[in-house]
Design a protein around this motif. Sequence first.
Motif, PDB file in Angstrom:
ATOM      1  N   GLU A 141      27.886 -19.833  16.083  1.00 55.98           N
ATOM      2  CA  GLU A 141      28.395 -21.049  16.712  1.00 55.98           C
ATOM      3  C   GLU A 141      29.194 -20.747  17.980  1.00 55.98           C
ATOM      4  O   GLU A 141      29.085 -21.447  18.984  1.00 55.98           O
ATOM      5  CB  GLU A 141      29.271 -21.822  15.720  1.00 55.98           C
ATOM      6  N   PHE A 142      30.001 -19.694  17.934  1.00 52.97           N
ATOM      7  CA  PHE A 142      30.877 -19.403  19.063  1.00 52.97           C
ATOM      8  C   PHE A 142      30.144 -18.840  20.272  1.00 52.97           C
ATOM      9  O   PHE A 142      30.709 -18.770  21.359  1.00 52.97           O
ATOM     10  CB  PHE A 142      31.991 -18.434  18.627  1.00 52.97           C
ATOM     11  N   THR A 143      28.923 -18.417  20.098  1.00 53.64           N
ATOM     12  CA  THR A 143      28.167 -17.898  21.241  1.00 53.64           C
ATOM     13  C   THR A 143      27.372 -18.991  21.951  1.00 53.64           C
ATOM     14  O   THR A 143      26.720 -18.723  22.961  1.00 53.64           O
ATOM     15  CB  THR A 143      27.191 -16.791  20.781  1.00 53.64           C
ATOM     16  N   PRO A 270      28.176 -37.067  11.217  1.00 53.84           N
ATOM     17  CA  PRO A 270      28.206 -35.689  11.733  1.00 53.84           C
ATOM     18  C   PRO A 270      28.344 -35.667  13.250  1.00 53.84           C
ATOM     19  O   PRO A 270      27.851 -36.554  13.945  1.00 53.84           O
ATOM     20  CB  PRO A 270      26.853 -35.118  11.297  1.00 53.84           C
ATOM     21  N   SER A 271      29.037 -34.627  13.744  1.00 55.58           N
ATOM     22  CA  SER A 271      29.240 -34.499  15.185  1.00 55.58           C
ATOM     23  C   SER A 271      28.985 -33.049  15.585  1.00 55.58           C
ATOM     24  O   SER A 271      28.360 -32.292  14.837  1.00 55.58           O
ATOM     25  CB  SER A 271      30.671 -34.931  15.543  1.00 55.58           C
ATOM     26  N   ASP A 272      29.507 -32.656  16.776  1.00 53.03           N
ATOM     27  CA  ASP A 272      29.290 -31.279  17.222  1.00 53.03           C
ATOM     28  C   ASP A 272      30.523 -30.410  17.007  1.00 53.03           C
ATOM     29  O   ASP A 272      30.638 -29.334  17.571  1.00 53.03           O
ATOM     30  CB  ASP A 272      28.879 -31.254  18.703  1.00 53.03           C
ATOM     31  N   ASP A 273      31.475 -30.893  16.172  1.00 50.96           N
ATOM     32  CA  ASP A 273      32.667 -30.094  15.902  1.00 50.96           C
ATOM     33  C   ASP A 273      32.340 -28.969  14.920  1.00 50.96           C
ATOM     34  O   ASP A 273      31.278 -28.944  14.281  1.00 50.96           O
ATOM     35  CB  ASP A 273      33.782 -30.978  15.346  1.00 50.96           C
ATOM     36  N   LEU A 274      33.269 -28.022  14.782  1.00 52.26           N
ATOM     37  CA  LEU A 274      33.034 -26.855  13.933  1.00 52.26           C
ATOM     38  C   LEU A 274      32.851 -27.235  12.470  1.00 52.26           C
ATOM     39  O   LEU A 274      32.025 -26.643  11.768  1.00 52.26           O
ATOM     40  CB  LEU A 274      34.208 -25.878  14.072  1.00 52.26           C
ATOM     41  N   LEU A 275      33.619 -28.204  12.010  1.00 51.95           N
ATOM     42  CA  LEU A 275      33.503 -28.605  10.613  1.00 51.95           C
ATOM     43  C   LEU A 275      32.096 -29.115  10.306  1.00 51.95           C
ATOM     44  O   LEU A 275      31.498 -28.738   9.293  1.00 51.95           O
ATOM     45  CB  LEU A 275      34.539 -29.693  10.297  1.00 51.95           C
ATOM     46  N   PHE A 278      29.697 -26.169  10.074  1.00 50.29           N
ATOM     47  CA  PHE A 278      29.811 -25.374   8.851  1.00 50.29           C
ATOM     48  C   PHE A 278      29.329 -26.150   7.627  1.00 50.29           C
ATOM     49  O   PHE A 278      28.889 -25.549   6.645  1.00 50.29           O
ATOM     50  CB  PHE A 278      31.262 -24.920   8.646  1.00 50.29           C
ATOM     51  N   MET A 279      29.403 -27.466   7.665  1.00 57.11           N
ATOM     52  CA  MET A 279      28.927 -28.269   6.537  1.00 57.11           C
ATOM     53  C   MET A 279      27.411 -28.156   6.365  1.00 57.11           C
ATOM     54  O   MET A 279      26.879 -28.424   5.292  1.00 57.11           O
ATOM     55  CB  MET A 279      29.331 -29.736   6.737  1.00 57.11           C
ATOM     56  N   LYS A 280      26.730 -27.736   7.425  1.00 61.53           N
ATOM     57  CA  LYS A 280      25.270 -27.574   7.354  1.00 61.53           C
ATOM     58  C   LYS A 280      24.868 -26.162   6.945  1.00 61.53           C
ATOM     59  O   LYS A 280      23.698 -25.910   6.628  1.00 61.53           O
ATOM     60  CB  LYS A 280      24.649 -27.879   8.720  1.00 61.53           C
ATOM     61  N   LYS A 281      25.845 -25.236   6.983  1.00 59.72           N
ATOM     62  CA  LYS A 281      25.532 -23.838   6.697  1.00 59.72           C
ATOM     63  C   LYS A 281      25.507 -23.562   5.193  1.00 59.72           C
ATOM     64  O   LYS A 281      26.062 -24.310   4.394  1.00 59.72           O
ATOM     65  CB  LYS A 281      26.552 -22.920   7.379  1.00 59.72           C
ATOM     66  N   ARG A 282      24.882 -22.444   4.820  1.00 57.61           N
ATOM     67  CA  ARG A 282      24.800 -22.045   3.423  1.00 57.61           C
ATOM     68  C   ARG A 282      25.404 -20.657   3.229  1.00 57.61           C
ATOM     69  O   ARG A 282      25.381 -19.829   4.140  1.00 57.61           O
ATOM     70  CB  ARG A 282      23.344 -22.062   2.955  1.00 57.61           C
ATOM     71  N   ILE A 297      38.185 -22.807   5.624  1.00 59.18           N
ATOM     72  CA  ILE A 297      37.532 -22.399   6.869  1.00 59.18           C
ATOM     73  C   ILE A 297      38.144 -23.153   8.042  1.00 59.18           C
ATOM     74  O   ILE A 297      38.505 -22.574   9.076  1.00 59.18           O
ATOM     75  CB  ILE A 297      36.011 -22.649   6.795  1.00 59.18           C
ATOM     76  N   ALA A 298      38.296 -24.470   7.871  1.00 64.99           N
ATOM     77  CA  ALA A 298      38.877 -25.301   8.926  1.00 64.99           C
ATOM     78  C   ALA A 298      40.309 -24.894   9.226  1.00 64.99           C
ATOM     79  O   ALA A 298      40.710 -24.762  10.391  1.00 64.99           O
ATOM     80  CB  ALA A 298      38.817 -26.772   8.520  1.00 64.99           C
ATOM     81  N   LEU A 299      41.107 -24.663   8.182  1.00 67.35           N
ATOM     82  CA  LEU A 299      42.508 -24.274   8.368  1.00 67.35           C
ATOM     83  C   LEU A 299      42.642 -22.946   9.096  1.00 67.35           C
ATOM     84  O   LEU A 299      43.542 -22.751   9.916  1.00 67.35           O
ATOM     85  CB  LEU A 299      43.212 -24.181   7.017  1.00 67.35           C
TER      86      LEU A 299
END
Length: 512
Positions: A141-143, A270-275, A278-282, A297-299
């Motif tokens: 995500e960060f790249t 859903p949006s383009d934020d980090l949360l 990550f909600m889509k990841k496994r 993760i968010a904290l």
Amino acid sequence: METLVFFFTVAAATSAYYLLWFYLLARKLTGPKAWPLVGSLPLLFKNRHNIHDWIAANLRATGGASTYQTCTIPLPFLARKQGFYTVTCHPKNLEHILRTRFDNYPKGPHWQTAFHDLLGQGIFNSDGETWLIQRKTAALEFTTRTLRQAMARWVNRTIKNRLWSILDKSANEKISVDLQDLMLRLTFDNICGLTFGKDPQTLSKEFPENPFSIAFDTATEATLQRLLYPGFLWRIEKFFCIGLERRLKKSIQVVENYIDEAITARKENPSDDLLSRFMKKRDVDGNLFPISVLQRIALNFVLAGRDTSSVAMSWFFWLVMNNPEVEGKIITEITTVLKDTRGDNSEKWINEPLDFDEADRLVYLKAALAETLRLYPSVPQDFKYVVADDTLPDGTFVPAGSTVTYSIYSVGRMKSIWGEDCMEFKPERWLSPEQNRFEPPKDGYKFVAFNGGPRTCLGKDLAYLQMKSVASAVLLRYRLTLVPGHRVQQKMSLTLFMKNGLRVLLHPRVLA
């Protein structure tokens, strides 16, 4: 009776032997003076208000112009193994700890236990496979350019809609502002926006108290206190739910409720934020992350993205105030770039924050920010647990179960590492010979303000982007001066806060 006499005789002999052993061994150690039983605790207590400079002085005393800087500080009752802490700042040792023998130097059980209630098994409080799966997910995500553009939007919105109006009001009324407080509020709003897609708006003219922000601060401070006390003390408080542990429990509940609301909102929209990402990841087993893991993760991202950038910008503004030549070069660079992108009208320069590409072109400003972090790293020191017996490149033996501290603050203050001018604020040291390219040192472990090795900060580019945008937004409009009598000093904390904040007066800048 004879058994009792024998017991006391053995106890007395053992104590005498220990004191003699400790005294003789301490005399051979490189580091501060030590006394029987108490070790270096009296000196540590005496220098508690300037702890990082005290450590740097001890490290300088152990290493000459071409030797390693490592010292051993006897701290009985506080150290986790054999009564000693090993402290180092030499790049070769740092590389060994952070990269070469990475698996031998994890966060460790003491750190993880202290932070578990707040951060759980989040990326900044985990080791091994748990850390690796989050790291790989976050790295993807960060790249992405999309995330950097999202950060730019949040930063620019905060600057344009709130920061400028607060600064303008203070300048017009000729009243001072605490820049550190403003930066903390600004970075908190931005990281919450980037992480949750939700702006808490702690940065506004009214300086409102936000329940999530207050609870987050309280929980962080209470958690840090756990590192300063023996584990059994805070465990007793936790068991009886008293003192700081009671405050910690209540604060974490507020924080969790806030994040739960954000998770619910993101499920519906859903949006383009980090949360949302990550909600889509496994996880490694192919399952979606449960809510409890998403919370942590968010904290972890909020903790990493708020304090570090705000503290860095505070020290940056203070250094710029004390180095007018550097300030002049920064202003010249920004105006040159804006003249190229927006024309000669200076009104257009100051009424719209920098866009993504304009910020990327500010090479000297990035050098000044890196130089700030060299002298005043946001995290001045870090700790690692030693899994197995090891020997550092300089020959220092570190036993299994002990703690190794690497002083990031001290690295930037060593003449043998950065040269005779290491104490000077000199952005030019980060530039190419032509002064037109940013060039970090070839030995990457001379600068670990963003960590190093596999744990290198993923948000480094986002941090520079935010700091460039905010620095430009402030300096293009105002010249800053310290409020007379205001004392700038470091706070004893894991993050290099200014103890009294950064109280400044704002003077409108006239641009040519």
